[in-house]
Structure formats: C-alpha cells, structure tokens
Design a protein around this motif. Sequence first.
Motif, PDB file in Angstrom:
ATOM      1  N   VAL A 162       1.144   3.743  -2.684  1.00 27.23           N
ATOM      2  CA  VAL A 162       1.892   2.728  -3.425  1.00 27.23           C
ATOM      3  C   VAL A 162       2.783   1.913  -2.496  1.00 27.23           C
ATOM      4  O   VAL A 162       3.079   2.314  -1.368  1.00 27.23           O
ATOM      5  N   GLU A 163       3.202   0.751  -3.005  1.00 22.53           N
ATOM      6  CA  GLU A 163       4.115  -0.125  -2.281  1.00 22.53           C
ATOM      7  C   GLU A 163       5.316  -0.435  -3.166  1.00 22.53           C
ATOM      8  O   GLU A 163       5.242  -0.342  -4.397  1.00 22.53           O
ATOM      9  N   GLU A 164       6.419  -0.816  -2.540  1.00 24.08           N
ATOM     10  CA  GLU A 164       7.606  -1.197  -3.302  1.00 24.08           C
ATOM     11  C   GLU A 164       7.290  -2.386  -4.202  1.00 24.08           C
ATOM     12  O   GLU A 164       6.598  -3.321  -3.802  1.00 24.08           O
ATOM     13  N   PHE A 206      10.778   8.909  -2.648  1.00 21.19           N
ATOM     14  CA  PHE A 206      10.379   7.816  -3.542  1.00 21.19           C
ATOM     15  C   PHE A 206      11.487   7.578  -4.560  1.00 21.19           C
ATOM     16  O   PHE A 206      12.246   8.490  -4.897  1.00 21.19           O
ATOM     17  N   ARG A 207      11.535   6.355  -5.097  1.00 22.61           N
ATOM     18  CA  ARG A 207      12.455   6.084  -6.207  1.00 22.61           C
ATOM     19  C   ARG A 207      11.754   5.138  -7.184  1.00 22.61           C
ATOM     20  O   ARG A 207      11.056   4.202  -6.774  1.00 22.61           O
ATOM     21  N   PHE A 208      11.970   5.364  -8.498  1.00 30.36           N
ATOM     22  CA  PHE A 208      11.270   4.604  -9.534  1.00 30.36           C
ATOM     23  C   PHE A 208      12.245   4.110 -10.587  1.00 30.36           C
ATOM     24  O   PHE A 208      13.307   4.693 -10.793  1.00 30.36           O
ATOM     25  N   SER A 209      11.878   3.037 -11.239  1.00 27.15           N
ATOM     26  CA  SER A 209      12.599   2.577 -12.431  1.00 27.15           C
ATOM     27  C   SER A 209      11.596   2.460 -13.565  1.00 27.15           C
ATOM     28  O   SER A 209      10.375   2.454 -13.341  1.00 27.15           O
ATOM     29  N   ARG A 225       3.955  -1.729 -10.158  1.00 24.96           N
ATOM     30  CA  ARG A 225       3.959  -0.899 -11.361  1.00 24.96           C
ATOM     31  C   ARG A 225       2.785   0.059 -11.248  1.00 24.96           C
ATOM     32  O   ARG A 225       1.671  -0.344 -10.954  1.00 24.96           O
ATOM     33  N   LEU A 226       3.036   1.351 -11.469  1.00 23.82           N
ATOM     34  CA  LEU A 226       2.011   2.361 -11.240  1.00 23.82           C
ATOM     35  C   LEU A 226       0.761   2.121 -12.085  1.00 23.82           C
ATOM     36  O   LEU A 226      -0.357   2.341 -11.627  1.00 23.82           O
ATOM     37  N   SER A 227       0.937   1.655 -13.315  1.00 22.73           N
ATOM     38  CA  SER A 227      -0.211   1.433 -14.191  1.00 22.73           C
ATOM     39  C   SER A 227      -1.074   0.266 -13.737  1.00 22.73           C
ATOM     40  O   SER A 227      -2.176   0.069 -14.262  1.00 22.73           O
ATOM     41  N   GLU A 252      10.518   1.571  -6.787  1.00 20.71           N
ATOM     42  CA  GLU A 252      11.718   0.929  -6.250  1.00 20.71           C
ATOM     43  C   GLU A 252      11.872   1.181  -4.746  1.00 20.71           C
ATOM     44  O   GLU A 252      12.409   0.357  -4.019  1.00 20.71           O
ATOM     45  N   ARG A 253      11.402   2.353  -4.299  1.00 17.57           N
ATOM     46  CA  ARG A 253      11.524   2.689  -2.882  1.00 17.57           C
ATOM     47  C   ARG A 253      10.383   3.599  -2.453  1.00 17.57           C
ATOM     48  O   ARG A 253       9.967   4.487  -3.209  1.00 17.57           O
ATOM     49  N   VAL A 254       9.848   3.374  -1.269  1.00 19.51           N
ATOM     50  CA  VAL A 254       8.870   4.276  -0.669  1.00 19.51           C
ATOM     51  C   VAL A 254       9.433   4.770   0.656  1.00 19.51           C
ATOM     52  O   VAL A 254      10.316   4.134   1.249  1.00 19.51           O
ATOM     53  N   PRO A 255       8.962   5.915   1.146  1.00 17.45           N
ATOM     54  CA  PRO A 255       9.431   6.407   2.448  1.00 17.45           C
ATOM     55  C   PRO A 255       9.104   5.411   3.558  1.00 17.45           C
ATOM     56  O   PRO A 255       8.065   4.747   3.524  1.00 17.45           O
ATOM     57  N   THR A 256       9.984   5.296   4.527  1.00 23.52           N
ATOM     58  CA  THR A 256       9.763   4.375   5.642  1.00 23.52           C
ATOM     59  C   THR A 256       8.778   4.982   6.641  1.00 23.52           C
ATOM     60  O   THR A 256       8.527   6.196   6.634  1.00 23.52           O
ATOM     61  N   ASP A 257       8.237   4.145   7.521  1.00 25.00           N
ATOM     62  CA  ASP A 257       7.340   4.635   8.571  1.00 25.00           C
ATOM     63  C   ASP A 257       8.045   5.672   9.439  1.00 25.00           C
ATOM     64  O   ASP A 257       7.437   6.671   9.853  1.00 25.00           O
TER      65      ASP A 257
END
Length: 422
Positions: free
Chosen positions: A373-375, A418-421, A378-380, A349-354
Amino acid sequence: MAIDIFVLGLDEANERTLRRIPGAEDYRFHGVLTIEDIQHGEIPIEDLLEKAQRELDAFDGEIGAIIGYWDFPVSTMVPMLCERYGLPSAPLEAIVKCEHKYWSRLEQAKVIDEYPEFAIVDLAGSPEKPEKIDYPLWLKPVKSFSSELAFHVGNEQEFTEAVKEIREGISRVGKPFQFVMDQLDLPPEIAEIGGEACLAEAALTGVQAAVEGYVYQGEVVVYGVLDSINYPGTTSFLRHQYPSQLPDEAQARMTEIAQRVMKQVGLDHGTFSIEYFVHPESSQVSVLEINPRHSQSHAEVFEDVDGVPNHYRVVQLGLGKDPARPERRGEWAISAKWYHRRFEDGVVERVPTDEEIAEIERKIPGVQIQLVVEEGQRLSDLPAQDSYSFELADMMIGAASEKEMEEKFDAAVDALQFRFSA
C-alpha cells in the motif's frame, strides 16, 4: 552471445530474482507490457496483444523466448504470442482447461475422485443454490484471480448478496477471458457456458497445501510441496511455506494426483501449481484449484531453501530446454511468503519509511519486506485482493525452523508502523 528473453509484465522484484538464476549471465531480460497494463482496471486483451506484438516486432534481433509468471491475462497471452513467433510454450487449450474452473472440474472428474461437488449457477433471472450442494458453499466466477469475487456462502441471504456482487464485477475478467476461449474449438458444454458464468462448489475442509511442478516432453515433475496457512478463523492466507510439514503419505498423494490431472488436460512444456485441501491424519486430499503457471510469489522461498528460484524452470522451458534444477543449497531450512493484512477498510495515513524497513531487515536476519500500500490509498481500491481482507505488506522470511520463522514475522509486524483513518 547473450540470449534475449522477453517477459510479460516484468517488474523490478522479479527481474532481480531472474538475474540470480543459474546461467543468468547468458541472458538479457526485456519487459513486454507493464504491470499497470496487465493487472489494473479493465483488461483490453485484444489491445494488449497488439501492443505486445508491436513491442516484439520492434526488437532488432532474435527473440530467444517469451515467458510470463502472472495469472490471466499473461498466462494465456504467452502461448498466443509464442505461437505467432514460433517459440516453445504450453498449448493454449491446456491453459484454458485449467483456468476455466468448470472445464477444469470436468477434466479432473475423468481421472480422479478427489474434488468437491460442483455445479454451474445461472446468473440470469433469480439464481438458486444447486440442490446437490449444501451450505456452506463457495460461489465464484468460472474465471477470476487472487480470490477476486470468491465468496464463502452460509445461507440464502449470503447467496443472494454474493450473486449481486459477482454480477456487478464478473465482466472485468470474464469478458476478456471469453475472447481467449473464442480462439479455441470448444466442446459444446463449455461453449454454451462461456467465460462469464458462475460456479458453486461444496466447501472443503482440512489444511491447505500446494504442489509446484512442470511438464517437459510429456513427463510430469513435481519439484516442491508447500503449506498454505490462513489467518485463524478466516479464509485469507497468512503464509505459504516450503518445504511442507505434512506427512509424506499426503505429499505423495498430492504428487500422484498432479501427475494424472496434468496429463489429462494435455499441459506440456509448461509449469503448474495445484492447490489442495488435506486432512493430515488420514492423508485424504481434494483438489481446490489448478493454475497453469508457477507462482512468482514463491520464487524466493525456493531460493531460500533450494538455492535456485523457481523462475529457473520457466526460463528453461521457454528456451526449449530441460528444466531440471541444478544441485544447489539455500541458506535456510524453511522459508515462507507472509501476508501482513488488515481486515477492515480504511485510508492509509502512514506507511513505514524505507529507512525503517531497512532497519527491521538488518535487525531480523532472513526477513525481506515489500510494501503493498501507499499513503493516501483507500484499501478497498486496491486491485486483486481477496473478498475479506487487504494486503499491507508482503514478507519473505527464512529461518532454521517453523517456530523461529513465526517469531521473526511477529517481531517484524510489531516494528512496522502503519496508520489508518476511516
């Protein structure tokens, strides 16, 4: 006059590293094929070879060298292309002897005893555990990369489930690998097994380590020993650190084994990386895997400590020159590539910004962060992951000691948002 060097799958991070090797001002680096071409989805190796040849043929000048630092298919395409253009490289047969896990074990068994019990598992019908290997064991294709489709199996149910997954996914790498094998005059026992077979191996114990080296004019040189450290209680790498903290006796044993095995497989004019399991108390070692290439992911680790990225060696070999390292010193006493991982699936859902990453790197000296990873991903769905975890970010960390390096990693992970759903 600058020398033109062509790099299969040249990416921005490694191009920056290549431009820091000694003598780089005399080279022009050109990319052949893209990362997407060589690492994502299916691997149409015949089409990739034709595309690479078109790109090389279109160059209006002299090709000084063709090199690569990625696993399959790049590792096998380099010698095939070098042969076509009359350039130095390791022999294709030696590369395949290393990469075909069963053939590699047969070659190892001719000169060393330090390897696990192994056997082919027939994927047809109802495969069964080889009688001579007890649980727990590892089940893996004879050719894969990044631990893809490698399963730690503890009982009959897990064996059945692993066989099912391997059957479903083995052709992605196995089919193009078979094409490469078809270019060689194979021993009958290897031709019969082919490139889409499955190997069972007894599970090894101890701590993991690796050596990196090269072969030049028949002389096998090991230039570095690294420790490979897993997340506690898992088989997923936490970091690869250099120099090794293992006893000198264990490091000498790994070096001796590397020299014997590389001479046996006939690798010359190439780089290699060999992974081991080690018991530090007794200095007993066992060979886990042989890679007929240096590790691009260790380039900055060597630069941090020795002052010269390991890419220097593959460039020199590609030019037909002695790859011995010029004497320089790095900034740090110890360095490692770290893997920040998540052990369950999810959508990013979210990755750290530059800006956030730059601030972390500013606050913690010696830390470099590369997001994997990118916003929205899906990790799989990520390519080239191990069977049990997902990489979120890679970090290069240099420090004055192992303890200081661990503290820097913990501080960087705490700062990454990071944030995930589900």
